[in-house]
Scaffold this motif. Structure first.
Motif, mmCIF file in Angstrom:
data_model
loop_
_atom_site.group_PDB
_atom_site.id
_atom_site.type_symbol
_atom_site.label_atom_id
_atom_site.label_comp_id
_atom_site.label_asym_id
_atom_site.label_seq_id
_atom_site.Cartn_x
_atom_site.Cartn_y
_atom_site.Cartn_z
ATOM 1 N N ILE A 115 0.835 -1.202 0.000
ATOM 2 C CA ILE A 115 0.000 0.000 0.000
ATOM 3 C C ILE A 115 0.870 1.252 0.000
ATOM 4 O O ILE A 115 0.569 2.249 -0.681
ATOM 5 C CB ILE A 115 -0.955 -0.007 1.214
ATOM 6 N N ALA A 116 1.985 1.210 0.733
ATOM 7 C CA ALA A 116 2.899 2.358 0.760
ATOM 8 C C ALA A 116 3.482 2.623 -0.630
ATOM 9 O O ALA A 116 3.660 3.780 -1.034
ATOM 10 C CB ALA A 116 4.013 2.114 1.769
ATOM 11 N N ASP A 117 3.760 1.558 -1.371
ATOM 12 C CA ASP A 117 4.352 1.697 -2.708
ATOM 13 C C ASP A 117 3.321 2.065 -3.768
ATOM 14 O O ASP A 117 3.637 2.765 -4.739
ATOM 15 C CB ASP A 117 5.039 0.386 -3.128
ATOM 16 N N ASN A 118 2.093 1.583 -3.613
ATOM 17 C CA ASN A 118 1.094 1.724 -4.673
ATOM 18 C C ASN A 118 -0.042 2.695 -4.353
ATOM 19 O O ASN A 118 -0.889 2.953 -5.199
ATOM 20 C CB ASN A 118 0.491 0.351 -4.996
ATOM 21 N N GLY A 119 -0.061 3.220 -3.137
ATOM 22 C CA GLY A 119 -1.129 4.136 -2.768
ATOM 23 C C GLY A 119 -2.395 3.392 -2.402
ATOM 24 O O GLY A 119 -2.399 2.174 -2.178
ATOM 25 N N ILE A 120 -3.494 4.090 -2.333
ATOM 26 C CA ILE A 120 -4.765 3.510 -1.929
ATOM 27 C C ILE A 120 -5.096 2.281 -2.779
ATOM 28 O O ILE A 120 -4.991 2.316 -4.001
ATOM 29 C CB ILE A 120 -5.899 4.560 -1.997
ATOM 30 N N SER A 121 -5.445 1.170 -2.122
ATOM 31 C CA SER A 121 -5.586 -0.116 -2.815
ATOM 32 C C SER A 121 -6.789 -0.883 -2.269
ATOM 33 O O SER A 121 -7.193 -0.705 -1.123
ATOM 34 C CB SER A 121 -4.328 -0.971 -2.626
ATOM 35 N N TYR A 134 -8.030 0.806 0.919
ATOM 36 C CA TYR A 134 -7.184 1.003 2.102
ATOM 37 C C TYR A 134 -5.996 1.885 1.775
ATOM 38 O O TYR A 134 -5.463 1.836 0.670
ATOM 39 C CB TYR A 134 -6.725 -0.348 2.628
ATOM 40 N N ARG A 135 -5.589 2.668 2.754
ATOM 41 C CA ARG A 135 -4.404 3.509 2.587
ATOM 42 C C ARG A 135 -3.713 3.649 3.940
ATOM 43 O O ARG A 135 -4.309 3.361 4.996
ATOM 44 C CB ARG A 135 -4.776 4.883 2.046
ATOM 45 N N ILE A 136 -2.472 4.089 3.928
ATOM 46 C CA ILE A 136 -1.717 4.300 5.152
ATOM 47 C C ILE A 136 -2.347 5.465 5.903
ATOM 48 O O ILE A 136 -2.610 6.524 5.346
ATOM 49 C CB ILE A 136 -0.238 4.624 4.861
#
Length: 206
Positions: A156-162, A202-204
């Motif tokens: 998620i950190a690498d690809n953004g909201i997923s 989901y996102r950080i």
């Protein structure tokens, strides 16, 4: 890792390889070099001393392993594992490695020397354990759960909201298991969720 840290192109290639590898592959790092793992067998107490390279480690290591050198001749002449276990303390090295790995992940900006070699010995122990050895099984399961959770957060950190489907496919987990981990991470305040059940993303959490 010392070579990769000196050569950005090789580090980038390594990170791509690691990111795209099967979830069945366990990556084991030691920074700056494998000799630091050897040194952990002898240190009288845990140290967070910074070692930038193999050359930095060697003076301290040779206090405990006189004559050590990274050559084929040395390894053919000496039983390295026997020397480390007879003159050093394997369990102490494993304990130091676990703690230094934790510290390096918690504060990567401090550039603490670390070794993940303890994961190798935990895996060997799990392969040799008796069916009744529940303690080791629980430890292995906990490590696997922690690794799966970390992979989800990294994705998620690498690809953004997923969404859960994309995460499940990328990590190689069953959708139901992925949703369980996502719920845990949301409950712990690491992730945040938006949308209804079938369209949740989901996102950080900031």
């Amino acid at each position: 890792m010392d070579r990769l840290l000196r050569l950005p192109a090789e580090m980038a290639a390594y990170q791509r390889l690691r990111k795209n590898s099967s979830h069945n592959v366990i990556w084991i790092e030691t920074s700056p070099c494998t000799e630091f793992w050897f040194l952990l067998h002898f240190l009288p107490q845990l140290s967070t001393k910074h070692y930038a390279s193999y050359e930095d480690v060697m003076p301290d290591l040779q206090r405990y392993m006189p004559g050590y050198e990274k050559t084929a001749r040395y390894f053919k002449k000496n039983d390295l594992y026997k020397y480390l276990t007879e003159h050093g303390d394997l369990q102490r090295a494993i304990g130091y490695a676990k703690e230094l790995t934790r510290l390096s992940e918690a504060t990567p900006e401090d550039k603490i020397a670390y070794s993940q070699m303890h994961l190798v010995f935990e895996l060997i122990a799990s392969m040799n354990e008796e069916e009744s050895d529940k303690t080791t099984i629980k430890t292995e399961n906990r490590n696997r759960n922690e690794e799966n959770r970390r992979q989800i957060v990294d994705f998620i950190a690498d690809n953004g909201i997923s969404d859960a489907k994309s995460i499940s496919k990328a990590i190689g987990l069953k959708p139901s298991r992925t949703r369980d981990y996502l719920k845990q991470l949301v409950d712990e305040g690491i992730l945040e969720v938006e949308g209804e059940y079938k369209s949740r993303k989901y996102r950080i959490k900031k």
